[in-house]
Design a protein around this motif. Sequence first.
Motif, short mmCIF file in Angstrom:
data_model
loop_
_atom_site.label_atom_id
_atom_site.label_comp_id
_atom_site.label_asym_id
_atom_site.label_seq_id
_atom_site.Cartn_x
_atom_site.Cartn_y
_atom_site.Cartn_z
N ASN A 206 0.78 -1.27 -0.02
CA ASN A 206 0.01 -0.14 -0.11
C ASN A 206 0.81 1.13 0.02
O ASN A 206 0.66 2.40 0.82
N LYS A 207 1.90 1.19 -0.81
CA LYS A 207 2.83 2.45 -0.96
C LYS A 207 2.82 2.89 -2.25
O LYS A 207 2.31 2.26 -3.36
N THR A 208 3.44 3.96 -2.62
CA THR A 208 3.71 4.51 -3.89
C THR A 208 5.17 4.33 -4.46
O THR A 208 6.08 4.63 -3.88
N ALA A 209 5.15 3.63 -5.38
CA ALA A 209 6.69 3.19 -5.88
C ALA A 209 7.15 4.49 -6.58
O ALA A 209 6.58 5.44 -7.18
N THR A 210 8.48 4.97 -6.17
CA THR A 210 9.02 6.30 -6.30
C THR A 210 10.12 5.87 -7.46
O THR A 210 10.52 7.23 -8.01
N ARG A 211 11.12 4.87 -7.34
CA ARG A 211 12.06 4.83 -8.11
C ARG A 211 11.59 4.71 -9.65
O ARG A 211 10.91 3.67 -10.04
N THR A 212 12.30 5.36 -10.57
CA THR A 212 12.07 5.07 -12.08
C THR A 212 13.20 4.92 -12.58
O THR A 212 14.43 5.10 -12.09
N GLU A 213 13.20 4.33 -13.87
CA GLU A 213 14.26 4.43 -14.86
C GLU A 213 13.91 4.79 -16.23
O GLU A 213 12.72 4.74 -16.60
N ASP A 214 14.91 5.01 -16.90
CA ASP A 214 14.83 5.61 -18.22
C ASP A 214 15.20 4.21 -19.18
O ASP A 214 16.16 3.75 -19.03
N VAL A 215 14.38 4.17 -20.47
CA VAL A 215 14.54 3.18 -21.33
C VAL A 215 14.43 3.73 -22.53
O VAL A 215 13.44 4.37 -23.09
N THR A 216 15.67 3.47 -23.28
CA THR A 216 15.63 4.31 -24.79
C THR A 216 15.33 3.17 -25.69
O THR A 216 15.83 1.92 -25.69
N ILE A 217 14.32 3.43 -26.67
CA ILE A 217 14.04 2.31 -27.67
C ILE A 217 14.16 2.95 -28.87
O ILE A 217 13.87 4.22 -29.12
N THR A 218 14.77 2.44 -30.00
CA THR A 218 14.58 2.77 -31.36
C THR A 218 13.36 2.42 -32.11
O THR A 218 13.07 1.36 -32.09
N THR A 219 12.95 3.45 -32.57
CA THR A 219 11.40 3.49 -33.28
C THR A 219 11.67 2.55 -34.52
O THR A 219 12.77 2.57 -35.31
N LYS A 220 10.45 1.93 -34.85
CA LYS A 220 10.49 1.53 -36.51
C LYS A 220 9.40 1.99 -37.18
O LYS A 220 8.49 2.44 -36.61
N ALA A 221 9.30 1.80 -38.68
CA ALA A 221 8.19 2.15 -39.19
C ALA A 221 7.04 1.06 -38.97
O ALA A 221 7.08 -0.07 -39.02
N ASP A 239 -4.21 1.05 -15.29
CA ASP A 239 -4.37 0.25 -14.13
C ASP A 239 -4.76 1.03 -13.05
O ASP A 239 -4.76 2.26 -12.98
N HIS A 240 -5.43 0.37 -12.02
CA HIS A 240 -6.08 0.95 -10.90
C HIS A 240 -5.86 0.25 -9.44
O HIS A 240 -5.55 -0.84 -9.63
N THR A 241 -5.71 1.07 -8.43
CA THR A 241 -5.65 0.50 -7.08
C THR A 241 -6.99 1.06 -6.51
O THR A 241 -7.50 2.12 -6.33
N PHE A 242 -7.67 -0.11 -6.14
CA PHE A 242 -9.00 0.17 -5.39
C PHE A 242 -8.96 0.15 -3.76
O PHE A 242 -8.14 -0.68 -3.22
N PRO A 243 -9.60 0.88 -2.99
CA PRO A 243 -9.47 0.87 -1.47
C PRO A 243 -10.16 -0.14 -0.88
O PRO A 243 -9.93 -0.59 0.27
N PHE A 244 -10.91 -1.12 -1.56
CA PHE A 244 -11.33 -2.50 -0.98
C PHE A 244 -11.29 -3.38 -2.34
O PHE A 244 -11.22 -3.06 -3.55
N THR A 245 -11.76 -4.68 -2.04
CA THR A 245 -11.53 -5.71 -3.10
C THR A 245 -12.94 -6.10 -3.67
O THR A 245 -13.99 -6.12 -2.88
N ILE A 246 -12.89 -5.96 -4.85
CA ILE A 246 -14.16 -6.11 -5.70
C ILE A 246 -13.80 -7.36 -6.88
O ILE A 246 -13.07 -7.11 -7.79
N ASP A 247 -14.30 -8.49 -6.71
CA ASP A 247 -14.19 -9.63 -7.55
C ASP A 247 -15.37 -9.80 -8.27
O ASP A 247 -16.48 -10.07 -7.96
N ILE A 248 -15.16 -10.21 -9.55
CA ILE A 248 -16.33 -10.41 -10.51
C ILE A 248 -16.22 -11.85 -10.86
O ILE A 248 -15.11 -12.23 -11.66
N LYS A 249 -16.94 -12.69 -10.68
CA LYS A 249 -16.78 -14.11 -10.59
C LYS A 249 -17.73 -14.74 -12.26
O LYS A 249 -18.85 -15.01 -11.54
N LEU A 250 -17.23 -14.86 -12.96
CA LEU A 250 -18.01 -15.13 -14.32
C LEU A 250 -17.23 -15.53 -15.46
O LEU A 250 -16.39 -14.96 -15.85
N ALA A 251 -17.34 -17.12 -15.36
CA ALA A 251 -16.31 -17.65 -16.41
C ALA A 251 -17.09 -17.81 -17.86
O ALA A 251 -18.45 -17.65 -18.01
N ASP A 252 -16.38 -18.04 -18.98
CA ASP A 252 -16.94 -18.29 -20.08
C ASP A 252 -17.55 -17.16 -20.72
O ASP A 252 -18.51 -17.41 -21.54
#
Length: 364
Positions: A206-221, A239-252
Amino acid sequence: MPRRTATMLASTLMLIALLCAGVFITVPYSEMSPGPTVNTLGDHDGEPVLQISGRKTYGTTGNLNMTTVRVTSADYKMNLVEAVYGWLAHDNKVVPHDTLYPDGKTEEQSTQENAEEFSQSQESAKVAALKELDVPVRSWVIVSTVVKDSPAEGRLHAGDVIKAVDGTAVKEPADVAELVTKHKPGEDVVFTIVPAKEQAAAEKENKTATRTEDVTITTKASDDAGEKRAIVGISAGTDHTFPFTIDIKLADVGGPSAGLMFALGIYDKLTPGSLTGGKFVAGTGTIDDDGKVGPIGGIEMKTVGARSKGAQYFLTPADNCAAAASDAPDGLTLVKVKTIDDALGALKDIRSGDTADLTKCTTQ
């Protein structure tokens, strides 16, 4: 043999021959039909569809049913007889195969895509419901997927939090593509990220991540037709962080169209009283984080499926209203909604029995 008898015999044999030929002649079509409908307030396969822990919940009555459509598989070869029968059947719909499986999409690809859309719809439903209740939700932009053999493969990973691109802060997923495409193919772009593992560890505590890193990528067409754009081979999401748990149980179940009904079910369970007043309400529609309701496919199949299970009212995305109203099942009131607020307002009228002012779907 009398001429009349011979003519009837010849006609009968010709009809049999045509029917036999029709069985072996395949056509490039698929079929849609009404699928299961599930009460988001109730149980499915022995367990509650909506499971909420860490927050007080309330009892509910009535139905808030999500609806589905059955479709033939990507590799199903429909014959001419089946196509004709489907065209004539009122509750089924025959459509070009490419409508359901564009660009030669396989069954596996379609299933995976539907599963991803279903998962995203659940997240948006939670966010929309909690925003409606003024419950704070933390959100950030992440790497949703990384394309195989793309420049980003091995450099970025699903779940990485994208803080900035070329030093410009990212606030929405669309910001990422906008910033990348400012480059020309072959140029470098710098992503400032919080690695997925560090983000997950921070969330667990339940903390906030503070360490970041830079990633250099060469683009393509880009590979699409027209003017070539600079790409790195990722899709961005939220993405989200919720203050409590909500699960949706529905398969297929797949696709994004249950979003509205999940949001309403969550809202109902987190508030006193009953949204429906005991009435049977069904519906469909995508939903975004801000509670906007979007159109879906197969609306005619969903209204038929809902009515067959006893639905009295059907919450219908505004953009689907005309199609739904053109062939609405008897006894089913189609209610037009553009937002979760519209849906909540309609449910207030339904549970009070004051339905004269409901915004109903029309063919116009």
